[in-house]
Design a protein around this motif. Structure first.
Motif, PDB file in Angstrom:
ATOM      1  N   ILE A  89      -7.758  -0.062   3.689  1.00  0.00           N
ATOM      2  CA  ILE A  89      -7.226  -0.771   2.520  1.00  0.00           C
ATOM      3  C   ILE A  89      -6.579  -2.082   2.950  1.00  0.00           C
ATOM      4  O   ILE A  89      -6.765  -3.127   2.320  1.00  0.00           O
ATOM      5  N   GLY A  90      -5.815  -2.034   4.050  1.00  0.00           N
ATOM      6  CA  GLY A  90      -5.196  -3.253   4.554  1.00  0.00           C
ATOM      7  C   GLY A  90      -6.229  -4.297   4.934  1.00  0.00           C
ATOM      8  O   GLY A  90      -6.059  -5.491   4.650  1.00  0.00           O
TER       9      GLY A  90
ATOM     10  N   GLU B 222      -0.914   4.852   9.789  1.00  0.00           N
ATOM     11  CA  GLU B 222      -1.754   4.852  10.982  1.00  0.00           C
ATOM     12  C   GLU B 222      -3.114   5.501  10.736  1.00  0.00           C
ATOM     13  O   GLU B 222      -3.928   5.603  11.655  1.00  0.00           O
ATOM     14  N   THR B 223      -3.380   5.933   9.514  1.00  0.00           N
ATOM     15  CA  THR B 223      -4.634   6.612   9.212  1.00  0.00           C
ATOM     16  C   THR B 223      -5.753   5.604   8.964  1.00  0.00           C
ATOM     17  O   THR B 223      -5.509   4.455   8.568  1.00  0.00           O
ATOM     18  N   PRO B 224      -7.006   6.009   9.168  1.00  0.00           N
ATOM     19  CA  PRO B 224      -8.135   5.110   8.927  1.00  0.00           C
ATOM     20  C   PRO B 224      -8.212   4.608   7.483  1.00  0.00           C
ATOM     21  O   PRO B 224      -8.553   3.440   7.254  1.00  0.00           O
TER      22      PRO B 224
ATOM     23  N   ARG C 288       5.089  10.568   0.777  1.00  0.00           N
ATOM     24  CA  ARG C 288       4.368   9.989   1.899  1.00  0.00           C
ATOM     25  C   ARG C 288       5.286   9.828   3.105  1.00  0.00           C
ATOM     26  O   ARG C 288       6.458   9.505   2.954  1.00  0.00           O
ATOM     27  N   ARG C 289       4.708  10.016   4.246  1.00  0.00           N
ATOM     28  CA  ARG C 289       5.405   9.753   5.503  1.00  0.00           C
ATOM     29  C   ARG C 289       4.875   8.449   6.084  1.00  0.00           C
ATOM     30  O   ARG C 289       3.733   8.062   5.826  1.00  0.00           O
ATOM     31  N   LEU C 290       5.708   7.784   6.878  1.00  0.00           N
ATOM     32  CA  LEU C 290       5.298   6.505   7.455  1.00  0.00           C
ATOM     33  C   LEU C 290       4.046   6.637   8.306  1.00  0.00           C
ATOM     34  O   LEU C 290       3.292   5.671   8.476  1.00  0.00           O
ATOM     35  N   ALA C 291       3.789   7.837   8.820  1.00  0.00           N
ATOM     36  CA  ALA C 291       2.616   8.051   9.669  1.00  0.00           C
ATOM     37  C   ALA C 291       1.310   7.795   8.922  1.00  0.00           C
ATOM     38  O   ALA C 291       0.271   7.546   9.549  1.00  0.00           O
TER      39      ALA C 291
ATOM     40  N   ILE D  96       0.834  -1.206   0.000  1.00  0.00           N
ATOM     41  CA  ILE D  96       0.000   0.000   0.000  1.00  0.00           C
ATOM     42  C   ILE D  96       0.864   1.250   0.000  1.00  0.00           C
ATOM     43  O   ILE D  96       0.640   2.174  -0.791  1.00  0.00           O
ATOM     44  N   PHE D  97       1.846   1.290   0.880  1.00  0.00           N
ATOM     45  CA  PHE D  97       2.646   2.505   1.069  1.00  0.00           C
ATOM     46  C   PHE D  97       3.418   2.895  -0.185  1.00  0.00           C
ATOM     47  O   PHE D  97       3.551   4.081  -0.502  1.00  0.00           O
TER      48      PHE D  97
END
Length: 261
Positions: free
Chosen positions: A245-246, A238-240, A232-235, A204-205
């Motif tokens: 998606i996961g 942690e978003t909804p 993108r940041r790794l944070a 995803i990331f």
């Protein structure tokens, strides 16, 4: 495949592609599937072991031929090894007797291309290993070795960058660093990227789209658009939206019995 680079543009199209090993009655690795990848897009493929992820990558790269169906890059059918491509594997495949710079410059030597020393230095700088240009692979950490492998893959400015589980052998922290680095490179290098991974979070990331594959014979269960802006940041993990998606991907594997819910 003369003139391939001028025709590529990095767009990939598969039409009813399937792969069976062993002829009639053999093992079907890839079920008939059709998919398109736009030029400059980053696409990840996630699925259970043995589902045909690496086989699919080999077919697109022209390293193997489909049993049925057609593959094209730009307007050019793939009928042999694609020259305008950089590939990074789980093993970095660096030559231990050559320096970091020597390894990065290897594609230029093989293709007899001159004047790429400056680009090699720029890539090593962007990958944060410029200070190790004169070092040898055995002097580097696993993450640094993969950075060198990526620089080597990008040296000749390929239209396509394929990565087959490139970070699976790294520790969690180094893998996070490489994920951030990869999605930054996708932006600066404008290269169509295909990433194979077993990590749902990594898929995803690092991607604009995630293709979810079934168990063998491999078929595409889902094609998910990733909505997050770059860089993108790794944070963001942690978003909804990222969590949703996961969960969507895991539900496919739970239904297939790959994961126990």
């Amino acid at each position: 495949m003369k003139g391939f680079r001028q025709m590529v543009g990095g767009a990939i199209r598969l039409e009813r592609v399937e792969k069976t090993y062993g002829g009639a009655g053999g093992v079907q690795a890839i079920a008939p599937l059709s998919v398109e990848m736009r030029a400059g897009e980053a696409v990840s493929i996630v699925g259970p072991s043995g589902c045909g992820k690496s086989t699919l990558m080999r077919l697109i790269a022209g390293l193997d031929a489909p049993t049925r169906g057609t593959i094209s890059i730009g307007s050019t059918p793939v009928d042999g090894p694609v020259p305008d491509i950089g590939i990074v594997f789980q093993r970095d495949l660096l030559l231990e007797w050559r320096s970091v710079m020597g390894n990065v410059m290897l594609p230029a030597e093989i293709k007899r291309l001159a004047g790429l020393e400056v680009r090699a230095g720029e890539l090593l700088k962007e990958l944060d290993v410029a200070g190790f240009a004169g070092a040898y692979p055995w002097q580097l950490s696993g993450g640094m070795r993969q950075r060198v492998a990526i620089a080597r893959a990008l040296l000749t400015k390929p239209a396509l960058l394929f990565l087959d589980e490139p970070f699976s052998a790294l520790d969690a922290l180094t893998r996070d660093q490489m994920n951030v680095l990869l999605q930054r490179l996708q932006t600066t290098q404008h290269v169509t990227t295909l990433l194979i991974t077993h990590s749902i979070a990594e898929a995803i990331f690092c991607a604009d789209r995630v293709l979810v594959m079934s168990g063998r014979p491999g078929a595409i269960l889902d094609d998910i658009r990733v909505p997050f802006d770059r860089p993108r940041r790794l944070a963001v993990r942690e978003t909804p939206d990222f969590t949703a998606i996961g969960r969507r991907i895991r539900e496919h594997f739970e239904k297939a019995g790959v994961l126990v819910g």
